[in-house]
Design a protein around this motif. Structure first.
Motif, PDB file in Angstrom:
ATOM      1  N   PHE A   1       8.318   2.472 -10.759  1.00  0.00           N
ATOM      2  CA  PHE A   1       7.099   3.272 -10.901  1.00  0.00           C
ATOM      3  C   PHE A   1       7.429   4.694 -11.333  1.00  0.00           C
ATOM      4  CE2 PHE A   1       4.755   0.575  -7.497  1.00  0.00           C
ATOM      5  CZ  PHE A   1       4.590  -0.432  -8.433  1.00  0.00           C
ATOM      6  N   GLY A   2       8.458   5.279 -10.725  1.00  0.00           N
ATOM      7  CA  GLY A   2       8.819   6.654 -11.056  1.00  0.00           C
ATOM      8  C   GLY A   2       9.218   6.813 -12.512  1.00  0.00           C
ATOM      9  N   VAL A   3      10.021   5.895 -13.019  1.00  0.00           N
ATOM     10  CA  VAL A   3      10.436   5.967 -14.427  1.00  0.00           C
ATOM     11  C   VAL A   3       9.232   5.806 -15.346  1.00  0.00           C
ATOM     12  CG1 VAL A   3      11.837   4.874 -16.213  1.00  0.00           C
ATOM     13  CG2 VAL A   3      12.757   5.151 -13.908  1.00  0.00           C
ATOM     14  N   LEU A   4       8.351   4.866 -15.021  1.00  0.00           N
ATOM     15  CA  LEU A   4       7.183   4.630 -15.876  1.00  0.00           C
ATOM     16  C   LEU A   4       6.249   5.832 -15.878  1.00  0.00           C
ATOM     17  CD1 LEU A   4       6.371   0.909 -14.993  1.00  0.00           C
ATOM     18  CD2 LEU A   4       7.436   1.787 -17.069  1.00  0.00           C
ATOM     19  N   ILE A   5       6.025   6.447 -14.723  1.00  0.00           N
ATOM     20  CA  ILE A   5       5.147   7.624 -14.660  1.00  0.00           C
ATOM     21  C   ILE A   5       5.717   8.758 -15.498  1.00  0.00           C
ATOM     22  CG2 ILE A   5       4.253   9.420 -13.129  1.00  0.00           C
ATOM     23  CD1 ILE A   5       4.089   7.255 -10.943  1.00  0.00           C
ATOM     24  N   ALA A   6       7.024   8.983 -15.380  1.00  0.00           N
ATOM     25  CA  ALA A   6       7.650  10.050 -16.163  1.00  0.00           C
ATOM     26  C   ALA A   6       7.584   9.748 -17.658  1.00  0.00           C
ATOM     27  CB  ALA A   6       9.103  10.223 -15.723  1.00  0.00           C
ATOM     28  N   MET A   7       7.800   8.499 -18.039  1.00  0.00           N
ATOM     29  CA  MET A   7       7.776   8.139 -19.462  1.00  0.00           C
ATOM     30  C   MET A   7       6.379   8.288 -20.044  1.00  0.00           C
ATOM     31  SD  MET A   7      10.840   7.231 -20.431  1.00  0.00           S
ATOM     32  CE  MET A   7      10.644   6.109 -21.804  1.00  0.00           C
ATOM     33  N   VAL A   8       5.372   7.868 -19.289  1.00  0.00           N
ATOM     34  CA  VAL A   8       3.992   7.998 -19.779  1.00  0.00           C
ATOM     35  C   VAL A   8       3.618   9.468 -19.914  1.00  0.00           C
ATOM     36  CG1 VAL A   8       1.579   7.578 -19.211  1.00  0.00           C
ATOM     37  CG2 VAL A   8       3.247   5.764 -18.924  1.00  0.00           C
TER      38      VAL A   8
ATOM     39  N   MET B   1      10.776   8.853  -6.200  1.00  0.00           N
ATOM     40  CA  MET B   1       9.707   7.914  -5.860  1.00  0.00           C
ATOM     41  C   MET B   1      10.064   6.976  -4.719  1.00  0.00           C
ATOM     42  SD  MET B   1       6.710   8.085  -7.006  1.00  0.00           S
ATOM     43  CE  MET B   1       6.325   6.470  -6.386  1.00  0.00           C
ATOM     44  N   PRO B   2      11.277   6.373  -4.663  1.00  0.00           N
ATOM     45  CA  PRO B   2      11.583   5.532  -3.493  1.00  0.00           C
ATOM     46  C   PRO B   2      11.536   6.306  -2.182  1.00  0.00           C
ATOM     47  CG  PRO B   2      13.117   5.079  -5.278  1.00  0.00           C
ATOM     48  CD  PRO B   2      12.335   6.280  -5.680  1.00  0.00           C
ATOM     49  N   LEU B   3      11.995   7.554  -2.191  1.00  0.00           N
ATOM     50  CA  LEU B   3      11.962   8.367  -0.969  1.00  0.00           C
ATOM     51  C   LEU B   3      10.524   8.694  -0.579  1.00  0.00           C
ATOM     52  CD1 LEU B   3      14.912  10.774  -1.830  1.00  0.00           C
ATOM     53  CD2 LEU B   3      14.971   8.644  -0.509  1.00  0.00           C
ATOM     54  N   VAL B   4       9.710   9.075  -1.561  1.00  0.00           N
ATOM     55  CA  VAL B   4       8.300   9.359  -1.271  1.00  0.00           C
ATOM     56  C   VAL B   4       7.582   8.098  -0.804  1.00  0.00           C
ATOM     57  CG1 VAL B   4       6.128  10.150  -2.278  1.00  0.00           C
ATOM     58  CG2 VAL B   4       8.264  11.268  -2.904  1.00  0.00           C
ATOM     59  N   SER B   5       7.948   6.952  -1.373  1.00  0.00           N
ATOM     60  CA  SER B   5       7.324   5.688  -0.966  1.00  0.00           C
ATOM     61  C   SER B   5       7.643   5.357   0.484  1.00  0.00           C
ATOM     62  CB  SER B   5       7.812   4.565  -1.888  1.00  0.00           C
ATOM     63  OG  SER B   5       7.384   3.305  -1.421  1.00  0.00           O
ATOM     64  N   VAL B   6       8.902   5.501   0.875  1.00  0.00           N
ATOM     65  CA  VAL B   6       9.282   5.245   2.275  1.00  0.00           C
ATOM     66  C   VAL B   6       8.579   6.227   3.207  1.00  0.00           C
ATOM     67  CG1 VAL B   6      11.203   5.254   3.903  1.00  0.00           C
ATOM     68  CG2 VAL B   6      11.487   4.217   1.642  1.00  0.00           C
TER      69      VAL B   6
ATOM     70  N   LEU C   1       0.808  -1.218   0.000  1.00  0.00           N
ATOM     71  CA  LEU C   1       0.000   0.000   0.000  1.00  0.00           C
ATOM     72  C   LEU C   1       0.839   1.265   0.000  1.00  0.00           C
ATOM     73  CD1 LEU C   1      -2.970  -0.895   2.372  1.00  0.00           C
ATOM     74  CD2 LEU C   1      -2.909  -0.793  -0.115  1.00  0.00           C
ATOM     75  N   GLY C   2       1.955   1.268   0.712  1.00  0.00           N
ATOM     76  CA  GLY C   2       2.796   2.463   0.746  1.00  0.00           C
ATOM     77  C   GLY C   2       3.308   2.847  -0.643  1.00  0.00           C
ATOM     78  N   PRO C   3       4.037   1.953  -1.319  1.00  0.00           N
ATOM     79  CA  PRO C   3       4.488   2.282  -2.682  1.00  0.00           C
ATOM     80  C   PRO C   3       3.339   2.541  -3.651  1.00  0.00           C
ATOM     81  CG  PRO C   3       5.695   0.397  -1.808  1.00  0.00           C
ATOM     82  CD  PRO C   3       4.590   0.672  -0.852  1.00  0.00           C
ATOM     83  N   MET C   4       2.235   1.789  -3.521  1.00  0.00           N
ATOM     84  CA  MET C   4       1.114   1.970  -4.434  1.00  0.00           C
ATOM     85  C   MET C   4       0.439   3.325  -4.238  1.00  0.00           C
ATOM     86  SD  MET C   4      -0.769   0.764  -6.844  1.00  0.00           S
ATOM     87  CE  MET C   4      -0.323  -0.952  -6.865  1.00  0.00           C
TER      88      MET C   4
ATOM     89  N   LEU D   1      12.317  -4.551  -1.682  1.00  0.00           N
ATOM     90  CA  LEU D   1      11.446  -4.769  -2.830  1.00  0.00           C
ATOM     91  C   LEU D   1      10.559  -3.551  -3.082  1.00  0.00           C
ATOM     92  CD1 LEU D   1      10.227  -6.601  -5.010  1.00  0.00           C
ATOM     93  CD2 LEU D   1       8.687  -7.519  -3.248  1.00  0.00           C
ATOM     94  N   ALA D   2      10.021  -2.965  -2.014  1.00  0.00           N
ATOM     95  CA  ALA D   2       9.166  -1.786  -2.169  1.00  0.00           C
ATOM     96  C   ALA D   2       9.949  -0.615  -2.729  1.00  0.00           C
ATOM     97  CB  ALA D   2       8.555  -1.419  -0.826  1.00  0.00           C
ATOM     98  N   THR D   3      11.166  -0.435  -2.285  1.00  0.00           N
ATOM     99  CA  THR D   3      11.985   0.666  -2.791  1.00  0.00           C
ATOM    100  C   THR D   3      12.351   0.456  -4.255  1.00  0.00           C
ATOM    101  OG1 THR D   3      12.912   0.936  -0.564  1.00  0.00           O
ATOM    102  CG2 THR D   3      14.084   1.994  -2.379  1.00  0.00           C
ATOM    103  N   ALA D   4      12.670  -0.784  -4.617  1.00  0.00           N
ATOM    104  CA  ALA D   4      13.050  -1.063  -5.999  1.00  0.00           C
ATOM    105  C   ALA D   4      11.891  -0.842  -6.963  1.00  0.00           C
ATOM    106  CB  ALA D   4      13.567  -2.497  -6.114  1.00  0.00           C
TER     107      ALA D   4
END
Length: 384
Positions: free
Chosen positions: A331-338, A278-283, A222-225, A323-326
């Motif tokens: 997710f961050g790369v995909l959001i930026a690419m989209v 994104m990993p920092l925001v996820s944590v 839930l945190g990363p999502m 795993l959540a950080t990775a």
């Protein structure tokens, strides 16, 4: 100030030896017809001029003060999209009327354009259009990914020429400014989840397992999502809007003329910034969610914060955090690419800008959920 020189449009019916003649007077312009009372009165006069249904065939336009395309279009429709038998007009009016007659759709063409296609052929045709559009989107997206790899290699060869300021600015805009909203949503989700779980755990006397449930669900999923969905709706739309406005204002064309790569100066800085943020925001979101869950557990189950923090490391394997950080970086790369993909495909008009921004947010959230499901399947045995 009001324009006192403007005259309301009107019709005068005159009887001549050759028959009835219609004489329009006043200003037949868009400004004059914008007045509701004048337009209503004129339409009533036009309907009355037809008499028993037969259109008058003699018109004299020379007493008009002004005529523009709107007035000419109104006349052409009144004439049934065909020239009257006798028409008296000035040298300025005649070319205008001929232009309107040439560009106006015929009744048959207008009916055909308004008719909605149906049947299996139309459905098959629409399906083919959607497939072609999907293939075009996939092709452009794969091309953008390849260009991103090339730009990263170019940056690695000459770091001093990289867009460091752009990356720093995007880190602040997409990462730092997202912390308040992600903290609030994460905290509330933790509270809600703890209260819902407490109702079930209390029935079996398993209050202590609230730490396991909250730890695994919030840290791993839930945190990363939550962070990815909020960033996709917030920063993904911003990326598309920024690049789309550059398309509308022709800045992208100017960059191409100057030899500046769109991928190196627009796509890569945003992808790198979100991959770091994104990993920092996820944590951060996971910590705020755990704080909310800890508070609700203390109020609902009397599980003290001290016990919660002591039992959490034993309940949650560190591999879950890795795993959540990775996957947050992915997710961050995909959001930026989209976001960049839809931004670069926007056409130079405001309607396309709105549609592209909406499609970007929906696609980014969908991609995040699909990739999260893929991670859950591939790494189902990690940290369990």
């Amino acid at each position: 100030m009001t324009d006192t020189s403007r005259t309301s449009p009107s019709l005068v019916l005159r009887t001549t030896p050759d028959g009835r003649c219609v004489v329009p007077q006043g200003d037949w312009t868009a400004a004059a017809l914008a007045d509701r009372a004048s337009a209503k009165a004129l339409l009533a006069q036009l309907a009355h001029s037809q008499g028993s249904g037969e259109r008058p065939q003699r018109w004299d336009l020379r007493e008009m003060q002004q005529l523009d395309h709107v007035g000419a279009q109104l006349l052409w429709r009144q004439w049934g999209q065909q020239w009257p038998v006798e028409l008296a007009s000035t040298e300025l009016q005649q070319p205008l009327l001929e232009r309107v007659a040439r560009l106006a759709l015929s009744p048959e063409a207008l009916a055909a354009a308004q008719q909605r296609p149906g049947g299996w052929r139309s459905s098959l045709d629409q399906l083919g259009v959607r497939v072609i559009e999907g293939v075009a989107h996939a092709s452009d997206y794969v091309r953008m990914q390849g260009q991103l790899l090339i730009d990263l290699c170019r940056w690695a060869r000459s770091p001093q020429d990289g867009p460091w300021r752009d990356v720093s600015g995007h880190l602040y805009q997409m990462g730092t400014t997202a912390l308040p909203i992600t903290a609030l949503v994460g905290f509330l989700i933790g509270v809600v989840l703890a209260y819902l779980m407490s109702l079930q755990l209390r029935q079996f006397g398993a209050e202590a397992f609230i730490v396991n449930i909250l730890g695994i669900s919030l840290i791993r999923e839930l945190g990363p999502m939550l962070a990815a969905i909020l960033v996709a709706g917030r920063s993904g739309s911003s990326i598309t809007a920024q690049i789309g406005v550059m398309r509308v204002t022709e800045e992208l064309d100017a960059m191409r003329v100057m030899g500046i790569s769109h991928g190196f100066r627009l796509v890569m800085p945003r992808a790198v910034a979100l991959a770091i943020a994104m990993p920092l925001v996820s944590v951060w979101t996971s910590l705020c969610s755990l704080a909310g869950g800890m508070l609700a557990s203390d109020l609902a189950l009397n599980v003290t914060p001290a016990y919660f923090m002591q039992a959490l490391p034993a309940a949650v394997d560190p591999a879950n955090l890795v795993l959540a950080t990775a996957k947050s970086a992915v997710f961050g790369v995909l959001i930026a690419m989209v976001g960049c993909h839809y931004g670069l495909r926007i056409k130079p008009n405001t309607e396309s800008l709105g549609q592209g921004t909406t499609s970007s947010v929906v696609s980014a959230i969908t991609v995040v959920i699909l990739v999260d499901a893929l991670f859950a399947i591939l790494f189902r045995d990690v940290g369990i």
